[in-house]
Scaffold this motif. Structure first.
Motif, PDB file in Angstrom:
ATOM      1  N   GLY A  81      -5.655  -8.466  24.323  1.00 56.47           N
ATOM      2  CA  GLY A  81      -4.222  -8.602  24.172  1.00 56.47           C
ATOM      3  C   GLY A  81      -3.807 -10.048  24.329  1.00 56.47           C
ATOM      4  O   GLY A  81      -4.383 -10.945  23.727  1.00 56.47           O
ATOM      5  N   ILE A  82      -2.796 -10.285  25.159  1.00 57.86           N
ATOM      6  CA  ILE A  82      -2.278 -11.644  25.307  1.00 57.86           C
ATOM      7  C   ILE A  82      -3.330 -12.570  25.902  1.00 57.86           C
ATOM      8  O   ILE A  82      -3.521 -13.695  25.449  1.00 57.86           O
ATOM      9  CB  ILE A  82      -1.009 -11.640  26.185  1.00 57.86           C
ATOM     10  CG1 ILE A  82       0.105 -10.890  25.461  1.00 57.86           C
ATOM     11  CG2 ILE A  82      -0.573 -13.060  26.499  1.00 57.86           C
ATOM     12  CD1 ILE A  82       1.391 -10.812  26.235  1.00 57.86           C
ATOM     13  N   VAL A  83      -4.047 -12.085  26.925  1.00 53.94           N
ATOM     14  CA  VAL A  83      -5.055 -12.928  27.561  1.00 53.94           C
ATOM     15  C   VAL A  83      -6.213 -13.175  26.607  1.00 53.94           C
ATOM     16  O   VAL A  83      -6.609 -14.309  26.328  1.00 53.94           O
ATOM     17  CB  VAL A  83      -5.561 -12.293  28.872  1.00 53.94           C
ATOM     18  CG1 VAL A  83      -6.723 -13.093  29.444  1.00 53.94           C
ATOM     19  CG2 VAL A  83      -4.437 -12.226  29.876  1.00 53.94           C
ATOM     20  N   VAL A 111      -0.616 -20.359  15.578  1.00 54.57           N
ATOM     21  CA  VAL A 111       0.261 -19.322  16.137  1.00 54.57           C
ATOM     22  C   VAL A 111      -0.042 -17.966  15.496  1.00 54.57           C
ATOM     23  O   VAL A 111      -0.128 -16.940  16.184  1.00 54.57           O
ATOM     24  CB  VAL A 111       1.743 -19.705  15.931  1.00 54.57           C
ATOM     25  CG1 VAL A 111       2.659 -18.570  16.372  1.00 54.57           C
ATOM     26  CG2 VAL A 111       2.074 -20.982  16.711  1.00 54.57           C
ATOM     27  N   SER A 112      -0.217 -17.953  14.182  1.00 55.38           N
ATOM     28  CA  SER A 112      -0.504 -16.699  13.476  1.00 55.38           C
ATOM     29  C   SER A 112      -1.827 -16.106  13.936  1.00 55.38           C
ATOM     30  O   SER A 112      -1.937 -14.884  14.132  1.00 55.38           O
ATOM     31  CB  SER A 112      -0.539 -16.945  11.961  1.00 55.38           C
ATOM     32  OG  SER A 112       0.690 -17.463  11.502  1.00 55.38           O
ATOM     33  N   TYR A 113      -2.828 -16.961  14.111  1.00 56.16           N
ATOM     34  CA  TYR A 113      -4.137 -16.467  14.541  1.00 56.16           C
ATOM     35  C   TYR A 113      -4.066 -15.883  15.946  1.00 56.16           C
ATOM     36  O   TYR A 113      -4.655 -14.830  16.221  1.00 56.16           O
ATOM     37  CB  TYR A 113      -5.158 -17.602  14.498  1.00 56.16           C
ATOM     38  CG  TYR A 113      -6.544 -17.197  14.957  1.00 56.16           C
ATOM     39  CD1 TYR A 113      -7.314 -16.329  14.197  1.00 56.16           C
ATOM     40  CD2 TYR A 113      -7.061 -17.659  16.153  1.00 56.16           C
ATOM     41  CE1 TYR A 113      -8.578 -15.944  14.604  1.00 56.16           C
ATOM     42  CE2 TYR A 113      -8.329 -17.281  16.573  1.00 56.16           C
ATOM     43  CZ  TYR A 113      -9.085 -16.428  15.797  1.00 56.16           C
ATOM     44  OH  TYR A 113     -10.328 -16.045  16.216  1.00 56.16           O
ATOM     45  N   PHE A 139      -2.581  -8.633  18.686  1.00 54.76           N
ATOM     46  CA  PHE A 139      -2.327  -7.282  18.166  1.00 54.76           C
ATOM     47  C   PHE A 139      -3.565  -6.625  17.564  1.00 54.76           C
ATOM     48  O   PHE A 139      -3.498  -5.463  17.155  1.00 54.76           O
ATOM     49  CB  PHE A 139      -1.217  -7.333  17.099  1.00 54.76           C
ATOM     50  CG  PHE A 139       0.140  -7.647  17.658  1.00 54.76           C
ATOM     51  CD1 PHE A 139       0.834  -6.698  18.378  1.00 54.76           C
ATOM     52  CD2 PHE A 139       0.700  -8.896  17.492  1.00 54.76           C
ATOM     53  CE1 PHE A 139       2.081  -6.979  18.902  1.00 54.76           C
ATOM     54  CE2 PHE A 139       1.937  -9.194  18.014  1.00 54.76           C
ATOM     55  CZ  PHE A 139       2.637  -8.239  18.725  1.00 54.76           C
ATOM     56  N   GLN A 140      -4.686  -7.340  17.507  1.00 60.06           N
ATOM     57  CA  GLN A 140      -5.877  -6.783  16.888  1.00 60.06           C
ATOM     58  C   GLN A 140      -6.371  -5.496  17.556  1.00 60.06           C
ATOM     59  O   GLN A 140      -6.741  -4.542  16.855  1.00 60.06           O
ATOM     60  CB  GLN A 140      -6.998  -7.824  16.858  1.00 60.06           C
ATOM     61  CG  GLN A 140      -8.226  -7.346  16.093  1.00 60.06           C
ATOM     62  CD  GLN A 140      -9.360  -8.351  16.139  1.00 60.06           C
ATOM     63  OE1 GLN A 140      -9.397  -9.209  17.011  1.00 60.06           O
ATOM     64  NE2 GLN A 140     -10.298  -8.248  15.215  1.00 60.06           N
ATOM     65  N   ARG A 194      -7.411   0.281  16.877  1.00 60.51           N
ATOM     66  CA  ARG A 194      -7.258   1.681  17.298  1.00 60.51           C
ATOM     67  C   ARG A 194      -6.650   2.528  16.183  1.00 60.51           C
ATOM     68  O   ARG A 194      -7.057   3.680  15.963  1.00 60.51           O
ATOM     69  CB  ARG A 194      -6.416   1.752  18.569  1.00 60.51           C
ATOM     70  CG  ARG A 194      -7.148   1.294  19.821  1.00 60.51           C
ATOM     71  CD  ARG A 194      -6.380   1.665  21.069  1.00 60.51           C
ATOM     72  NE  ARG A 194      -5.131   0.925  21.184  1.00 60.51           N
ATOM     73  CZ  ARG A 194      -4.997  -0.238  21.811  1.00 60.51           C
ATOM     74  NH1 ARG A 194      -6.057  -0.812  22.373  1.00 60.51           N
ATOM     75  NH2 ARG A 194      -3.826  -0.844  21.880  1.00 60.51           N
ATOM     76  N   ARG A 195      -5.662   1.980  15.467  1.00 62.79           N
ATOM     77  CA  ARG A 195      -5.041   2.718  14.380  1.00 62.79           C
ATOM     78  C   ARG A 195      -6.040   2.964  13.247  1.00 62.79           C
ATOM     79  O   ARG A 195      -6.122   4.077  12.706  1.00 62.79           O
ATOM     80  CB  ARG A 195      -3.827   1.930  13.847  1.00 62.79           C
ATOM     81  CG  ARG A 195      -2.657   1.844  14.822  1.00 62.79           C
ATOM     82  CD  ARG A 195      -1.987   3.191  15.004  1.00 62.79           C
ATOM     83  NE  ARG A 195      -1.488   3.726  13.772  1.00 62.79           N
ATOM     84  CZ  ARG A 195      -0.259   3.489  13.289  1.00 62.79           C
ATOM     85  NH1 ARG A 195       0.575   2.720  13.968  1.00 62.79           N
ATOM     86  NH2 ARG A 195       0.133   4.026  12.153  1.00 62.79           N
TER      87      ARG A 195
END
Length: 583
Positions: free
Chosen positions: A114-116, A251-253, A259-260, A265-266
């Motif tokens: 996630g963020i980390v 930033v995009s990466y 969110f990867q 999971r989806r």
């Protein structure tokens, strides 16, 4: 690294690079000696010879001095001394990279992805390279910065090329397994060094990482446009535009990395549902009293009704969730492990259009018809579908099985954390390691750049080649060793993680480190004149990026391609710069 080893390095550092001084003669001296002559220590009165007289330095030797980094760090003008300094400072940068890598792994165990995992850890992994690039362009005057900035470009190109050639190829060699069909079989390595019969397989997410890496070279192309068009007026503007694009890509990466896990999971849930669909269709086909499709390719209503009656255990003309669950339990899905209750909910959602929690025959017929159409589209059935019923359903089942496997969900054990004992202590330890690694990288980046520059002056070897070969070994060694060890586990899952990390490290070089580099060039008004170096980065990134984007299976022969790209890159820069005079 033990404390003794650190002290040993410091001891040899003082021996090789310490400066010796003698004192000037004070008081009475011989007329033949000037006041600046040097004599051996202990001689104060020269009235009574003999005495030892030291030859004074020539004016040229006096001018050949080095400037101490921070005013106290060792420096030397000799080849051996600077080589030793590069090894010592490189060792400290390797130590910094190791602390950052280990601290990042500990923090990831505590806080998860996630963020980390998506934002901070990729930046920390590229921190040593970014530090070296930053200090290479901050030192001294504009002329000095212009001279030393080639160290940063050499590091940037060297790191990228080394990761995608030597390390990439080594991971294929140590991680090779037998290739059967279209996939490498985990832990099975019986074919030796067969160029086509052994290799590694990766999941689809690794292909996406390779695509992102290939796209990340866009700022390099933008900054080179003025030179490609033989224009000098637009160089400064091109650097600014490339800097903005590079920051946006960074930033995009990072957002993609954040969110990867959710995206994965989806996709995994959808792949499992498709495999459940194919399994049910296979089961219905094998148990049907007739073909599921008529001769004109339409769903056979009579056969599907017989199947409906078979599933309807209580004969109430409706299928309940419990009856659908009994159907799923009766089908042995050996290939995947999934939650039966969750699968029933999704099957009910496909069938139960009236949302009354039960499925009548019309809903069942429409649902099966929709599934058959999906299977035909996936198998690309265009003619005589009635004859091909058996084949296209088998093809659809094998396709969903393959798709499920390349998503990398067969073996999640490498990422599962069963719970960390004493998480507060582990968190404090991780933060401390990250802090120490950052401090070491910041402290020794500038001395390392100065040592490379001095070594270049002493040997007349261009700084680019020194930094291209030597500095990546210091900043990427720990990452390279861990990648090779991880690949040696000989599993698709570990191979996928290994190559994803390599692609991710290069992407961070192309966006974060390049952003730092472009900011230095723009703010300090430096000249961007690295056509040959940029061409090498573009060739290696695009070749390996496209190579990794369109395949998930890498036979052993692909490692040869990667290995050959490394000497090719060095030779190309030499020829373009020193034969054709590009820079």
């Amino acid at each position: 690294m033990s404390k003794t080893l650190h002290l040993t390095f410091l001891f040899f550092l003082l021996i090789f690079c310490g400066q010796a001084h003698s004192r000037f003669i004070i008081g009475r001296s011989l007329p033949s000696l000037s006041s600046s002559d040097l004599v051996s220590d202990g001689v104060r009165d020269l009235r009574d010879p003999p005495y030892l007289r030291l030859n004074t330095l020539s004016s040229s030797a006096t001018e050949s001095t080095c400037e101490q980094t921070y005013g106290f760090m060792p420096c030397t003008t000799s080849v051996v001394g600077n080589l030793f300094l590069i090894l010592v400072y490189g060792f400290f940068m390797y130590t910094a990279a190791t602390y950052l890598s280990n601290g990042s792994e500990l923090l990831l165990e505590i806080l998860g992805p996630g963020i980390v995992g998506g934002l901070f850890l990729p930046i920390l992994g590229a921190l040593p390279d970014a530090m070296l690039i930053l200090v290479s362009g901050l030192s001294g005057t504009t002329e000095t910065a212009q001279s030393q900035v080639s160290v940063g470009m050499g590091l940037l190109a060297g790191s990228t090329v080394m990761l995608l050639t030597v390390i990439w190829g080594s991971c294929v060699v140590v991680g090779k397994c037998d290739i059967e069909g279209s996939m490498a079989v985990d832990t099975k390595d019986t074919k030796g060094f067969s160029l086509t019969g052994s290799g590694v397989s990766t999941d689809i997410w690794t292909s996406y990482a390779a695509m992102i890496m290939a796209v990340s070279v866009l700022p390099f192309i933008i900054v080179q446009l003025p030179q490609m068009l033989y224009s000098d007026s637009g160089r400064h503007l091109a650097v600014l535009i490339a800097l903005i694009i590079s920051v946006l890509l960074l930033v995009s990466y990072c957002l993609y990395q954040v969110f990867q896990p959710w995206i994965q999971r989806r996709r995994i849930a959808y792949a499992k549902h498709k495999h459940v669909i194919s399994g049910i269709l296979q089961h219905l086909k094998n148990n049907a009293l007739g073909k599921l499709l008529t001769e004109d390719g339409q769903p056979n209503r009579d056969v599907i009704h017989k199947l409906f009656v078979t599933i309807d255990e209580n004969n109430d003309d409706h299928l309940s969730p419990s009856e659908l669950k009994a159907l799923l339990i009766g089908i042995r899905f050996n290939e995947i492990d999934f939650n039966k209750d969750d699968a029933v909910v999704k099957v009910m959602k496909d069938f139960d259009t009236s949302r009354d929690s039960k499925v009548d025959f019309e809903e069942f017929f429409k649902g099966i018809s929709k599934w058959l159409d999906e299977a035909k589209r996936a198998a690309d059935v265009k003619e005589d579908p009635g004859f091909r019923t058996l084949k296209f359903l088998n093809d659809f089942h094998m396709r969903t099985k393959y798709e499920h496997r390349i998503l990398g969900v067969d073996d999640q054990s490498d990422e599962v954390v069963e719970g960390v004992e004493n998480p507060k202590w582990v968190t404090c330890r991780a933060v401390l390691m990250l802090f120490i690694g950052t401090v070491i990288a910041a402290a020794f980046a500038d001395p390392l750049v100065d040592a490379v520059d001095n070594f270049s002056d002493a040997t007349s070897i261009p700084t680019f080649f020194i930094s291209f070969i030597a500095l990546p070994l210091a900043t990427n060694s720990s990452e390279a060793v861990s990648a090779i060890i991880f690949a040696s586990r000989k599993k698709m899952r570990t191979a996928s993680l290994t190559f994803s990390e390599l692609y991710g490290a290069v992407t961070m070089n192309n966006v974060l480190c390049l952003s730092v580099f472009l900011a230095l060039v723009y703010v300090r008004g430096l000249t961007w004149d690295f056509s040959a170096e940029v061409l090498v980065i573009l060739i290696v990134c695009i070749v390996m990026g496209v190579f990794g984007s369109f395949r998930t299976n890498f036979p052993l022969w692909t490692s040869s391609l990667a290995f050959l790209l490394y000497p090719f890159s060095l030779a190309l820069v030499y020829v373009l710069d020193y034969v054709f005079g590009w820079s």
